[in-house]
Design a protein around this motif. Structure first.
Motif, PDB file in Angstrom:
ATOM      1  N   MET A   1       0.829  -1.211   0.000  1.00  0.00           N
ATOM      2  CA  MET A   1       0.000   0.000   0.000  1.00  0.00           C
ATOM      3  C   MET A   1       0.860   1.257   0.000  1.00  0.00           C
ATOM      4  O   MET A   1       0.485   2.284  -0.565  1.00  0.00           O
ATOM      5  N   ASP A   2       2.013   1.188   0.643  1.00  0.00           N
ATOM      6  CA  ASP A   2       2.918   2.337   0.692  1.00  0.00           C
ATOM      7  C   ASP A   2       3.609   2.587  -0.644  1.00  0.00           C
ATOM      8  O   ASP A   2       4.076   3.700  -0.893  1.00  0.00           O
ATOM      9  N   ARG A   3       3.681   1.560  -1.480  1.00  0.00           N
ATOM     10  CA  ARG A   3       4.458   1.677  -2.707  1.00  0.00           C
ATOM     11  C   ARG A   3       3.597   1.840  -3.958  1.00  0.00           C
ATOM     12  O   ARG A   3       3.820   2.741  -4.749  1.00  0.00           O
ATOM     13  N   VAL A   4       2.633   0.968  -4.155  1.00  0.00           N
ATOM     14  CA  VAL A   4       1.807   1.052  -5.370  1.00  0.00           C
ATOM     15  C   VAL A   4       0.473   1.736  -5.109  1.00  0.00           C
ATOM     16  O   VAL A   4      -0.266   2.018  -6.054  1.00  0.00           O
ATOM     17  N   GLY A   5       0.145   1.982  -3.855  1.00  0.00           N
ATOM     18  CA  GLY A   5      -1.098   2.671  -3.535  1.00  0.00           C
ATOM     19  C   GLY A   5      -2.084   1.796  -2.799  1.00  0.00           C
ATOM     20  O   GLY A   5      -2.223   0.608  -3.087  1.00  0.00           O
ATOM     21  N   LEU A   6      -2.763   2.396  -1.838  1.00  0.00           N
ATOM     22  CA  LEU A   6      -3.741   1.668  -1.036  1.00  0.00           C
ATOM     23  C   LEU A   6      -4.914   1.192  -1.890  1.00  0.00           C
ATOM     24  O   LEU A   6      -5.335   0.047  -1.811  1.00  0.00           O
ATOM     25  N   ARG A   7      -5.439   2.109  -2.727  1.00  0.00           N
ATOM     26  CA  ARG A   7      -6.632   1.757  -3.504  1.00  0.00           C
ATOM     27  C   ARG A   7      -6.335   0.639  -4.496  1.00  0.00           C
ATOM     28  O   ARG A   7      -7.130  -0.300  -4.637  1.00  0.00           O
ATOM     29  N   ARG A   8      -5.192   0.698  -5.181  1.00  0.00           N
ATOM     30  CA  ARG A   8      -4.846  -0.370  -6.123  1.00  0.00           C
ATOM     31  C   ARG A   8      -4.692  -1.715  -5.424  1.00  0.00           C
ATOM     32  O   ARG A   8      -5.158  -2.752  -5.914  1.00  0.00           O
ATOM     33  N   THR A   9      -4.032  -1.691  -4.275  1.00  0.00           N
ATOM     34  CA  THR A   9      -3.809  -2.935  -3.536  1.00  0.00           C
ATOM     35  C   THR A   9      -5.125  -3.538  -3.080  1.00  0.00           C
ATOM     36  O   THR A   9      -5.358  -4.746  -3.230  1.00  0.00           O
ATOM     37  N   VAL A  10      -5.997  -2.711  -2.526  1.00  0.00           N
ATOM     38  CA  VAL A  10      -7.269  -3.214  -2.011  1.00  0.00           C
ATOM     39  C   VAL A  10      -8.159  -3.724  -3.140  1.00  0.00           C
ATOM     40  O   VAL A  10      -8.787  -4.785  -3.029  1.00  0.00           O
ATOM     41  N   MET A  11      -8.207  -3.002  -4.265  1.00  0.00           N
ATOM     42  CA  MET A  11      -9.053  -3.440  -5.380  1.00  0.00           C
ATOM     43  C   MET A  11      -8.553  -4.752  -5.974  1.00  0.00           C
ATOM     44  O   MET A  11      -9.354  -5.642  -6.316  1.00  0.00           O
ATOM     45  N   ALA A  12      -7.240  -4.900  -6.123  1.00  0.00           N
ATOM     46  CA  ALA A  12      -6.699  -6.158  -6.641  1.00  0.00           C
ATOM     47  C   ALA A  12      -7.029  -7.309  -5.709  1.00  0.00           C
ATOM     48  O   ALA A  12      -7.369  -8.424  -6.152  1.00  0.00           O
ATOM     49  N   SER A  13      -6.972  -7.064  -4.412  1.00  0.00           N
ATOM     50  CA  SER A  13      -7.268  -8.102  -3.432  1.00  0.00           C
ATOM     51  C   SER A  13      -8.740  -8.499  -3.469  1.00  0.00           C
ATOM     52  O   SER A  13      -9.081  -9.680  -3.394  1.00  0.00           O
ATOM     53  N   ILE A  14      -9.618  -7.507  -3.593  1.00  0.00           N
ATOM     54  CA  ILE A  14     -11.050  -7.795  -3.668  1.00  0.00           C
ATOM     55  C   ILE A  14     -11.366  -8.607  -4.920  1.00  0.00           C
ATOM     56  O   ILE A  14     -12.156  -9.565  -4.880  1.00  0.00           O
TER      57      ILE A  14
ATOM     58  N   SER B   1     -19.338 -14.488  -3.507  1.00  0.00           N
ATOM     59  CA  SER B   1     -18.633 -13.958  -4.665  1.00  0.00           C
ATOM     60  C   SER B   1     -19.252 -12.646  -5.149  1.00  0.00           C
ATOM     61  O   SER B   1     -18.546 -11.676  -5.448  1.00  0.00           O
ATOM     62  N   ILE B   2     -20.576 -12.576  -5.220  1.00  0.00           N
ATOM     63  CA  ILE B   2     -21.257 -11.365  -5.677  1.00  0.00           C
ATOM     64  C   ILE B   2     -21.071 -10.223  -4.676  1.00  0.00           C
ATOM     65  O   ILE B   2     -20.791  -9.078  -5.058  1.00  0.00           O
ATOM     66  N   ALA B   3     -21.215 -10.525  -3.392  1.00  0.00           N
ATOM     67  CA  ALA B   3     -21.064  -9.487  -2.365  1.00  0.00           C
ATOM     68  C   ALA B   3     -19.663  -8.895  -2.391  1.00  0.00           C
ATOM     69  O   ALA B   3     -19.482  -7.680  -2.226  1.00  0.00           O
ATOM     70  N   THR B   4     -18.662  -9.737  -2.612  1.00  0.00           N
ATOM     71  CA  THR B   4     -17.281  -9.260  -2.664  1.00  0.00           C
ATOM     72  C   THR B   4     -17.052  -8.368  -3.887  1.00  0.00           C
ATOM     73  O   THR B   4     -16.450  -7.291  -3.782  1.00  0.00           O
ATOM     74  N   ALA B   5     -17.543  -8.795  -5.041  1.00  0.00           N
ATOM     75  CA  ALA B   5     -17.360  -8.013  -6.273  1.00  0.00           C
ATOM     76  C   ALA B   5     -18.020  -6.640  -6.172  1.00  0.00           C
ATOM     77  O   ALA B   5     -17.542  -5.661  -6.762  1.00  0.00           O
ATOM     78  N   ALA B   6     -19.113  -6.543  -5.411  1.00  0.00           N
ATOM     79  CA  ALA B   6     -19.830  -5.270  -5.285  1.00  0.00           C
ATOM     80  C   ALA B   6     -19.011  -4.195  -4.582  1.00  0.00           C
ATOM     81  O   ALA B   6     -19.340  -3.000  -4.659  1.00  0.00           O
ATOM     82  N   LEU B   7     -17.918  -4.593  -3.919  1.00  0.00           N
ATOM     83  CA  LEU B   7     -17.073  -3.617  -3.230  1.00  0.00           C
ATOM     84  C   LEU B   7     -16.221  -2.790  -4.188  1.00  0.00           C
ATOM     85  O   LEU B   7     -15.792  -1.675  -3.849  1.00  0.00           O
ATOM     86  N   LEU B   8     -15.918  -3.334  -5.361  1.00  0.00           N
ATOM     87  CA  LEU B   8     -14.957  -2.701  -6.262  1.00  0.00           C
ATOM     88  C   LEU B   8     -15.310  -1.243  -6.610  1.00  0.00           C
ATOM     89  O   LEU B   8     -14.456  -0.363  -6.483  1.00  0.00           O
ATOM     90  N   PRO B   9     -16.532  -0.942  -7.063  1.00  0.00           N
ATOM     91  CA  PRO B   9     -16.817   0.469  -7.397  1.00  0.00           C
ATOM     92  C   PRO B   9     -16.797   1.387  -6.183  1.00  0.00           C
ATOM     93  O   PRO B   9     -16.426   2.562  -6.299  1.00  0.00           O
ATOM     94  N   LEU B  10     -17.184   0.882  -5.012  1.00  0.00           N
ATOM     95  CA  LEU B  10     -17.165   1.714  -3.811  1.00  0.00           C
ATOM     96  C   LEU B  10     -15.747   2.154  -3.458  1.00  0.00           C
ATOM     97  O   LEU B  10     -15.488   3.322  -3.160  1.00  0.00           O
ATOM     98  N   VAL B  11     -14.817   1.204  -3.492  1.00  0.00           N
ATOM     99  CA  VAL B  11     -13.428   1.534  -3.175  1.00  0.00           C
ATOM    100  C   VAL B  11     -12.845   2.477  -4.228  1.00  0.00           C
ATOM    101  O   VAL B  11     -12.153   3.449  -3.909  1.00  0.00           O
ATOM    102  N   TYR B  12     -13.140   2.221  -5.497  1.00  0.00           N
ATOM    103  CA  TYR B  12     -12.574   3.032  -6.573  1.00  0.00           C
ATOM    104  C   TYR B  12     -13.021   4.487  -6.475  1.00  0.00           C
ATOM    105  O   TYR B  12     -12.222   5.421  -6.632  1.00  0.00           O
ATOM    106  N   PHE B  13     -14.312   4.708  -6.226  1.00  0.00           N
ATOM    107  CA  PHE B  13     -14.850   6.070  -6.263  1.00  0.00           C
ATOM    108  C   PHE B  13     -14.747   6.826  -4.940  1.00  0.00           C
ATOM    109  O   PHE B  13     -14.737   8.056  -4.934  1.00  0.00           O
ATOM    110  N   LEU B  14     -14.679   6.124  -3.817  1.00  0.00           N
ATOM    111  CA  LEU B  14     -14.822   6.807  -2.531  1.00  0.00           C
ATOM    112  C   LEU B  14     -13.590   6.785  -1.636  1.00  0.00           C
ATOM    113  O   LEU B  14     -13.577   7.472  -0.617  1.00  0.00           O
TER     114      LEU B  14
END
Length: 427
Positions: A75-88, A178-191
């Protein structure tokens, strides 16, 4: 243009970030607790042994913890949002792939290896990173709220997942997660921005513009993460925190989270009712952990840990002899629920006091890895001991005694030994 650039709430935008991360942690916790619901349906559908299913759960829990410190450095190197979205994305994809499993190793690969790695970034280290980046004050309270999200995950997911498993088998559970997890992606990206300075803000509670975020770290994040472990491991504080959190994981999501439903099933209690007990724990842990965060801002965290582990140990020793009546199980659920993850806020405070704001979350990531090693040990240990003994009594008694040991060990922690020491490599 991201809507976060409008920053309509000023410094209070920190609470928007907390809300999104709370939801992410909640769903990740629901995913990690799903194997306890899948255990009996998979046993019935495929004839797999309980210890084989427990092994997959144990690997997932272990990697969930091991991935944490590396995710914090990433998260410190490539970014928190990128890391979290890739993990989700990895969490959702691996869960969906399990729809096609026919052999135990498929379960190990999907719910063990890949989902474990993916969920490792959406765990306590993420909460610690967010709290340190976005808050100057009220950190204990915010970390308590973040920690409580795992209990809320059980509250929201387990009864519904148990009902799906009881009436539809294991597949509807997998699809829902699986569906509930995928639904997180736009929230993290935009907010969720990288840090307050990304949208022209300072941390909540910081006065003026002189509170600057540390620059992003440089260099090889794998080597830096391991070097942080090496430096922290030279201190007794680290090993005391690691040992107590190992026992924390052993006595919570490792044993109770993975095996309580199966234990209740052995005692003739239906799966949905047993899942309701975990949900009741979730209600009281939401209260207890948030209260623990408030207490952590005001009292000695070592004494708080001593009380928490002591209550937990006595509760576990009591359970096998409770008679499993409705009243006794309710008492256990309330006591254990209030204590479930109450240990997180004082443990994070001790890590920050000992190693500094910059190094604290990364060191805490390694401490959380200890938590998950303990949880993985108990997840497999509980299933293996159940196969050998025919019941879970001895497993719960052993867990209770280790928790009492952790209560005593907590009082030996002395942050003054390393207070303010930054153990991470320089940026």
């Amino acid at each position: 243009m991201n809507i976060i650039q409008n920053r309509p709430f000023g410094q209070r935008y920190a609470f928007v970030v907390v809300a999104v991360i709370f939801l992410s942690l909640l769903i990740a916790a629901g995913m990690r607790s799903a194997p306890s619901v899948l255990m009996l349906p998979l046993e019935n559908a495929f004839g797999w042994r309980r210890d084989a299913i427990s092994l997959a759960a144990a690997i997932g829990i272990f990697l969930y913890g091991l991935a944490g410190p590396f995710a914090a450095a990433l998260m410190d190197r490539v970014g928190l949002r990128r890391t979290v979205m890739a993990s989700i994305a990895l969490m959702s994809a691996s869960t969906a792939l399990s729809l096609f499993m026919t052999e135990p190793w498929h379960l190990i690969a999907t719910w063990g290896i890949f989902s474990g790695i993916g969920s490792g970034a959406v765990a306590s280290v993420l909460g610690a990173t967010i709290v340190n980046r976005w808050f100057k004050t009220n950190r204990g309270l915010m970390m308590g709220l973040m920690s409580a999200s795992s209990a809320t995950g059980m509250l929201v997911f387990l009864p519904a997942l148990a009902a799906l498993a009881q009436y539809g088998g294991w597949r509807p559970v997998v699809i829902t997660v699986s569906i509930a997890t995928a639904a997180l992606l736009p929230l993290v990206y935009f907010l969720v921005p990288e840090r307050p300075s990304s949208i022209g803000l300072t941390r909540y509670g910081a006065e003026g513009d002189n509170e600057q975020d540390a620059p992003a770290a440089q260099g090889n994040f794998l080597l830096s993460t391991l070097d942080t472990l090496r430096r922290a491991a030279r201190t007794r504080v680290f090993w005391y925190l690691f040992a107590t959190f190992f026992i924390c994981g052993f006595t919570t999501n490792g044993l109770v989270g993975t095996h309580l439903i199966a234990f209740c099933g052995d005692m003739g209690i239906p799966e949905v009712r047993a899942a309701g007990l975990l949900a009741l724990m979730g209600v009281f842990d939401l209260i207890g952990t948030t209260l623990s965060g408030w207490l952590t801002d005001r009292f000695d965290p070592r004494k708080l840990l001593g009380v928490y582990y002591g209550i937990r140990g006595l509760s576990l020793i009591y359970l096998p002899y409770s008679g499993f009546s409705g009243l006794s199980l309710t008492i256990f659920a309330i006591l254990y629920g209030l204590d479930w993850i109450a240990t997180v806020p004082p443990t994070l405070r001790l890590a920050n006091e000992s190693f500094g704001d910059r190094s604290g979350p990364l060191v805490f990531g390694w401490i959380v890895a200890g938590h998950q090693v303990g949880a993985a040990t108990a997840a497999f240990f509980g299933g293996a001991l159940r196969e050998m003994q025919g019941d879970y009594v001895l497993a719960f008694q052993i867990a209770g005694m280790t928790a009492i040991g952790a209560a005593a060990l907590s009082l030996l922690i002395d942050p003054a030994e390393t207070r303010g020491r930054e153990v991470a490599q320089p940026a």
